[in-house]
Scaffold this active site. Structure first.
Site, PDB file in Angstrom:
ATOM      1  CB  SER A  24     -24.474  24.021  56.247  1.00  0.00           C
ATOM      2  OG  SER A  24     -25.150  23.665  55.149  1.00  0.00           O
ATOM      3  CE  LYS A  73     -22.899  24.738  44.887  1.00  0.00           C
ATOM      4  NZ  LYS A  73     -24.487  24.382  44.589  1.00  0.00           N
ATOM      5  CG  ASN A  94     -23.017  20.149  45.839  1.00  0.00           C
ATOM      6  OD1 ASN A  94     -22.404  18.601  45.835  1.00  0.00           O
ATOM      7  ND2 ASN A  94     -24.439  19.818  46.988  1.00  0.00           N
ATOM      8  CG  ASP A 109     -27.559  21.441  44.702  1.00  0.00           C
ATOM      9  OD1 ASP A 109     -26.824  21.501  45.530  1.00  0.00           O
ATOM     10  OD2 ASP A 109     -25.901  21.960  43.984  1.00  0.00           O
ATOM     11  N   GLY A 133     -35.266  26.764  33.823  1.00  0.00           N
ATOM     12  CA  GLY A 133     -34.124  26.939  34.738  1.00  0.00           C
ATOM     13  C   GLY A 133     -32.796  25.967  34.033  1.00  0.00           C
ATOM     14  CE  LYS A 159     -33.723  31.136  21.311  1.00  0.00           C
ATOM     15  NZ  LYS A 159     -34.680  30.640  19.770  1.00  0.00           N
ATOM     16  CG  ASP A 160     -29.491  34.718  29.569  1.00  0.00           C
ATOM     17  OD1 ASP A 160     -29.212  33.784  28.534  1.00  0.00           O
ATOM     18  OD2 ASP A 160     -29.489  34.435  30.539  1.00  0.00           O
ATOM     19  CE1 TYR A 237     -33.323  27.993  51.798  1.00  0.00           C
ATOM     20  CE2 TYR A 237     -32.339  27.429  49.279  1.00  0.00           C
ATOM     21  CZ  TYR A 237     -32.160  28.173  50.866  1.00  0.00           C
ATOM     22  OH  TYR A 237     -31.069  28.393  51.004  1.00  0.00           O
ATOM     23  N   GLY A 258     -39.531  23.437  48.186  1.00  0.00           N
ATOM     24  CA  GLY A 258     -37.794  23.287  47.915  1.00  0.00           C
ATOM     25  C   GLY A 258     -36.862  23.391  49.484  1.00  0.00           C
TER      26      GLY A 258
END
Length: 291
Positions: A24, A73, A94, A109, A133, A159-160, A237, A258
């Site tokens: 960045s 974040k 972000n 994002d 996701g 599934k958690d 990415y 990505g």
């Protein structure tokens, strides 16, 4: 860089931990110089417990803003004066913009994902997208696609203990855009995923599957789910071309890496800071090779 720093130079930064690997500072400083803007961008390694002090420092030093990366974040949300619609729905920030001491938190994002699609001639409005996701990047994609007019969103997640959070995201989307159909399924249900991809215009992987050291894996186990013309995107990415994208390309899909999402989320933040468009083409040529 030293030749252009003066007593009036504005300061921007990335906060999070670790940040030493981030590209960045190079991307933003190049853009500032290209447009003749009197700003400089640096990176500060800030742990979660230091976020409050970092935000205080933003005000004290009259910084124009900050980008925020993991693990900060969600913590910075507590210290914002205002949140964008997407940031409020997601519960994460972000990008922070400082307007004379008033801090507004944004999440770019999802905007980066949508603008990356647009850069490839694809609009999200009226489309069905299936997203693998339920983490930060995935949630940002889901929320922004809904806000930008997606017709239907199907979400697959593990599934958690965190599955409930994905269900809550779906409810938030339904509340904000009742006309958008949202469904959530267990990511282990390969047959259901194949079925949903078959009726989708776009499929997006927003998990870490495919990222090093899992570069030999794909979130889509049955490649017969792919078809010619389906748009397949990966938020990963590194590597630049994942197994998911290779499989999709072999099936005739339109593949989007990505890196483009990374570029366009940075461009969205740049616009918030400066009011100007980042010189995207020059940044792409200088810092990105696959997009």
């Amino acid at each position: 860089m030293e030749n252009r720093i003066s007593g009036t130079t504005g300061l921007l930064a990335l906060i999070g931990s670790p940040v030493g690997h981030s590209g960045s500072p190079a991307m933003y400083n190049y853009s500032f110089q290209k447009l003749g803007l009197d700003y400089v961008y640096v990176a500060f390694d800030i742990q979660v417990g230091e976020v409050e002090k970092a935000v205080e420092a933003m005000r004290l030093f009259k910084m124009r803003g900050c980008n925020v990366t993991m693990p900060d974040k969600t913590e910075v949300v507590k210290y914002m004066d205002e949140l964008s619609t997407a940031a409020r729905m997601i519960g994460a920030v972000n990008t922070i913009v400082n307007d004379d001491g008033r801090l507004t938190g944004y999440i770019t994002d999802g905007e980066g994902f949508v603008n990356n699609l647009r850069d490839h001639g694809i609009e999200i409005a009226g489309k069905k997208i299936t997203v693998a996701g339920g983490g930060g990047a995935a949630t940002a994609i889901q929320v922004q696609c809904a806000l930008d007019g997606a017709r239907e969103i199907t979400i697959f997640n593990i599934k958690d203990a965190f599955f409930e959070r994905t269900l809550e995201t779906a409810e938030k989307i339904r509340g904000a855009r009742p006309e958008c159909c949202v469904n959530v399924y267990d990511i282990a249900d390969n047959a259901k995923m194949k079925e949903e991809i078959a009726s989708s215009d776009i499929f997006a992987n927003a998990t870490i599957v495919g990222m090093k050291p899992m570069e030999k894996e794909s979130v889509v186990k049955d490649v017969s789910a792919f078809r010619k013309g389906l748009v397949v995107c990966d938020a990963v990415y590194n590597p630049k071309e994942t197994k998911l994208l290779r499989d999709a390309k072999n099936a005739g899909c339109v593949c989007i890496s990505g890196e483009g999402m990374l570029l366009w989320q940075g461009a969205a933040a740049f616009k918030l800071y400066t009011g100007l468009d980042m010189p995207v083409q020059e940044v792409r040529e200088r810092f990105f090779s696959l997009i």
